[in-house]
Design a protein around this motif. Structure first.
Motif, mmCIF file in Angstrom:
data_model
loop_
_atom_site.group_PDB
_atom_site.id
_atom_site.type_symbol
_atom_site.label_atom_id
_atom_site.label_comp_id
_atom_site.label_asym_id
_atom_site.label_seq_id
_atom_site.Cartn_x
_atom_site.Cartn_y
_atom_site.Cartn_z
ATOM 1 N N GLY A 83 0.825 -1.203 0.000
ATOM 2 C CA GLY A 83 0.000 0.000 0.000
ATOM 3 C C GLY A 83 0.862 1.258 0.000
ATOM 4 O O GLY A 83 2.048 1.234 -0.327
ATOM 5 N N THR A 84 0.263 2.371 0.440
ATOM 6 C CA THR A 84 0.987 3.653 0.380
ATOM 7 C C THR A 84 1.455 4.142 1.751
ATOM 8 O O THR A 84 2.510 4.755 1.858
ATOM 9 N N THR A 85 0.697 3.852 2.813
ATOM 10 C CA THR A 85 1.079 4.406 4.119
ATOM 11 C C THR A 85 2.515 4.061 4.519
ATOM 12 O O THR A 85 3.265 4.936 4.963
ATOM 13 N N PRO A 86 2.943 2.807 4.377
ATOM 14 C CA PRO A 86 4.285 2.474 4.867
ATOM 15 C C PRO A 86 5.416 3.043 4.002
ATOM 16 O O PRO A 86 6.573 3.057 4.436
ATOM 17 N N GLY A 101 4.174 -9.350 3.701
ATOM 18 C CA GLY A 101 2.956 -9.948 4.249
ATOM 19 C C GLY A 101 1.972 -10.313 3.155
ATOM 20 O O GLY A 101 1.157 -11.220 3.307
ATOM 21 N N ASP A 102 2.041 -9.609 2.052
ATOM 22 C CA ASP A 102 1.159 -9.915 0.935
ATOM 23 C C ASP A 102 1.684 -9.256 -0.332
ATOM 24 O O ASP A 102 2.588 -8.433 -0.295
ATOM 25 N N GLU A 103 1.092 -9.673 -1.442
ATOM 26 C CA GLU A 103 1.513 -9.119 -2.736
ATOM 27 C C GLU A 103 0.349 -9.180 -3.712
ATOM 28 O O GLU A 103 -0.501 -10.078 -3.641
ATOM 29 N N ARG A 104 0.340 -8.210 -4.564
ATOM 30 C CA ARG A 104 -0.632 -8.249 -5.653
ATOM 31 C C ARG A 104 -0.131 -9.256 -6.687
ATOM 32 O O ARG A 104 1.067 -9.505 -6.810
ATOM 33 N N HIS A 105 -1.077 -9.843 -7.477
ATOM 34 C CA HIS A 105 -0.637 -10.841 -8.461
ATOM 35 C C HIS A 105 -0.238 -10.134 -9.756
ATOM 36 O O HIS A 105 -0.902 -10.233 -10.785
ATOM 37 N N SER A 132 3.072 -3.306 -7.584
ATOM 38 C CA SER A 132 3.806 -4.322 -6.809
ATOM 39 C C SER A 132 4.246 -3.791 -5.444
ATOM 40 O O SER A 132 4.909 -2.739 -5.357
ATOM 41 N N ASN A 133 3.910 -4.510 -4.390
ATOM 42 C CA ASN A 133 4.377 -4.124 -3.046
ATOM 43 C C ASN A 133 5.897 -4.285 -2.931
ATOM 44 O O ASN A 133 6.564 -3.525 -2.224
ATOM 45 N N TYR A 134 6.402 -5.286 -3.644
ATOM 46 C CA TYR A 134 7.870 -5.464 -3.651
ATOM 47 C C TYR A 134 8.523 -4.232 -4.272
ATOM 48 O O TYR A 134 9.453 -3.645 -3.726
ATOM 49 N N LEU A 142 1.754 -3.860 9.099
ATOM 50 C CA LEU A 142 0.470 -3.988 8.413
ATOM 51 C C LEU A 142 -0.160 -2.617 8.219
ATOM 52 O O LEU A 142 0.064 -1.689 9.014
ATOM 53 N N GLY A 143 -0.988 -2.529 7.184
ATOM 54 C CA GLY A 143 -1.868 -1.382 7.030
ATOM 55 C C GLY A 143 -3.295 -1.889 7.164
ATOM 56 O O GLY A 143 -3.524 -3.074 7.412
ATOM 57 N N MET A 144 -4.242 -0.977 7.018
ATOM 58 C CA MET A 144 -5.642 -1.384 7.034
ATOM 59 C C MET A 144 -6.409 -0.577 5.995
ATOM 60 O O MET A 144 -6.258 0.651 5.921
ATOM 61 N N GLY A 145 -7.188 -1.248 5.185
ATOM 62 C CA GLY A 145 -7.969 -0.542 4.185
ATOM 63 C C GLY A 145 -9.248 0.037 4.769
ATOM 64 O O GLY A 145 -9.641 -0.293 5.888
ATOM 65 N N GLY A 178 -11.527 -2.376 6.202
ATOM 66 C CA GLY A 178 -11.074 -3.191 7.328
ATOM 67 C C GLY A 178 -10.184 -4.352 6.927
ATOM 68 O O GLY A 178 -9.814 -5.164 7.777
ATOM 69 N N HIS A 179 -9.813 -4.426 5.652
ATOM 70 C CA HIS A 179 -8.877 -5.507 5.267
ATOM 71 C C HIS A 179 -7.478 -5.184 5.774
ATOM 72 O O HIS A 179 -7.126 -4.020 6.001
ATOM 73 N N THR A 180 -6.676 -6.232 5.900
ATOM 74 C CA THR A 180 -5.264 -6.054 6.198
ATOM 75 C C THR A 180 -4.487 -7.132 5.453
ATOM 76 O O THR A 180 -5.049 -8.188 5.141
ATOM 77 N N ALA A 181 -3.237 -6.848 5.161
ATOM 78 C CA ALA A 181 -2.483 -7.675 4.205
ATOM 79 C C ALA A 181 -3.400 -7.834 2.982
ATOM 80 O O ALA A 181 -3.938 -6.841 2.504
ATOM 81 N N SER A 182 -3.602 -9.080 2.514
ATOM 82 C CA SER A 182 -4.624 -9.241 1.463
ATOM 83 C C SER A 182 -5.756 -10.112 1.963
ATOM 84 O O SER A 182 -6.311 -10.950 1.249
ATOM 85 N N TYR A 214 -6.425 -12.352 -8.133
ATOM 86 C CA TYR A 214 -5.872 -12.990 -6.947
ATOM 87 C C TYR A 214 -4.923 -12.034 -6.223
ATOM 88 O O TYR A 214 -4.315 -11.155 -6.837
ATOM 89 N N ARG A 215 -4.843 -12.235 -4.931
ATOM 90 C CA ARG A 215 -3.775 -11.662 -4.139
ATOM 91 C C ARG A 215 -3.070 -12.843 -3.471
ATOM 92 O O ARG A 215 -3.649 -13.927 -3.344
ATOM 93 N N VAL A 216 -1.830 -12.646 -3.057
ATOM 94 C CA VAL A 216 -1.116 -13.687 -2.308
ATOM 95 C C VAL A 216 -0.844 -13.114 -0.923
ATOM 96 O O VAL A 216 -0.350 -11.983 -0.814
ATOM 97 N N GLU A 220 -10.647 8.342 5.795
ATOM 98 C CA GLU A 220 -11.423 7.283 5.132
ATOM 99 C C GLU A 220 -11.350 5.966 5.908
ATOM 100 O O GLU A 220 -12.148 5.057 5.676
ATOM 101 N N LYS A 221 -10.404 5.883 6.842
ATOM 102 C CA LYS A 221 -10.269 4.646 7.623
ATOM 103 C C LYS A 221 -11.108 4.678 8.907
ATOM 104 O O LYS A 221 -11.246 3.658 9.592
ATOM 105 N N THR A 222 -11.635 5.852 9.266
ATOM 106 C CA THR A 222 -12.295 6.009 10.581
ATOM 107 C C THR A 222 -13.395 4.991 10.849
ATOM 108 O O THR A 222 -13.383 4.332 11.897
#
Ligand code: 6PG
Length: 256
Positions: free
Chosen positions: A43-46, A72-76, A84-86, A144-147, A150-154, A180-182, A203-205
């Motif tokens: 994501g963008t926060t980190p 912790g996760d990656e987009r496919h 790409s998170n990487y 971790l972040g949170m969308g 309320g999602h986290t990782a994927s 897919y996400r991994v 937007e996360k509140t």
């Protein structure tokens, strides 16, 4: 599990607090056993935290050659893809610091078979942590972040990976992205010594309220699944994400 809440002024303060905790834990782990393992968030926060760690104020404090980096996760998508998170972590931090290339364990998403990608990363974890069947990797730190949902990782609401209790890494179909996400699974994330959530923005509140104080089911707000079995859970929040009274967030010792 112990829980700590920090309600900070803005995203920059979140990055600084996260970077300070990263350095503290890396120094302690290296002093203790000569190594430090961390699972990075996407994501963008980190991103600004990663840039901070690679910047003049922190770069000399970090034992880069002793750190193993995971995700912790990656987009496919391929590692060169803008999503790409990487790639985000590599561009913001890893390419600027003296980390050993062989200690960067990216999720190999160039394989078009997401299940095979997840299986391969699980093998990477089992090998690195010398796991036997039924064991879980114990990360020193998981970021971790949170969308807004309320999602986290994927681990997205209503997706199959939420129920995964035996695999370490899952290929998770996310209908809203039609892809897919991994992702590392809940048992892996909850086996960490420390999990830091970085949550910024108004937007996360609503999701944050539901995760921290509501009785909504975790399947609706998957960040609620994250409760380290033995480790410390740190919520780094800014005022925009948490405009409420910080006194309502009672940090706890190992009791809960
Ligand atoms: C991803 C992340 C994801 C992220 C949240 C929050 O792959 O996007 O793993 O879980 O942490 O979506 O993202 P922001 O920090 O950009 O709001």
């Amino acid at each position: 599990m112990s829980t700590e809440y920090q309600v900070l002024s803005n995203a920059d303060e979140i990055s600084r607090s996260a970077a300070d905790e990263f350095v503290r834990r890396a120094e302690a782990a290296v002093c203790d056993r000569g190594a430090f393992t961390v699972a990075l968030a996407g994501g963008t926060t980190p991103k600004s935290m990663y840039s901070l760690l690679a910047g003049d104020a922190y770069v000399k404090k970090v034992p880069w050659d002793k750190i193993s980096f995971f995700w912790g996760d990656e987009r496919h998508v391929p590692p060169s893809h803008a999503d790409s998170n990487y790639r985000m972590a590599y561009e913001a931090m890893l390419k600027k610091v003296p980390v050993r290339p062989e200690s960067i364990y990216r999720i190999m998403t160039e394989d078009t078979d997401a299940a095979a990608v997840a299986q391969a990363y699980e093998h990477t974890l089992r090998t690195h942590f010398s796991l036997t069947e039924g064991d879980l990797p114990e990360f020193d730190l998981v970021l971790l972040g949170m969308g807004p949902d309320g999602h986290t990782a994927s681990l997205f609401p209503g997706t199959g990976a939420l129920d995964e209790k035996t695999k370490l890494v899952a290929a998770n179909w996310v209908e809203k992205f039609h892809s897919y996400r991994v992702t590392m699974t809940v048992p892996v994330l909850n086996n960490a010594d420390c999990v830091i959530f970085m949550v910024s923005g108004a937007e996360k509140t609503p999701a944050l309220e539901a995760v921290l104080q509501g009785d909504a089911p975790p399947k609706k707000y998957p960040a609620k699944f994250i409760r380290p079995v033995r480790g410390k859970l740190v919520w780094l929040l800014d005022r925009a994400a948490y405009p409420g009274d910080p006194a309502r967030l009672v940090s706890s010792a190992a009791s809960d």
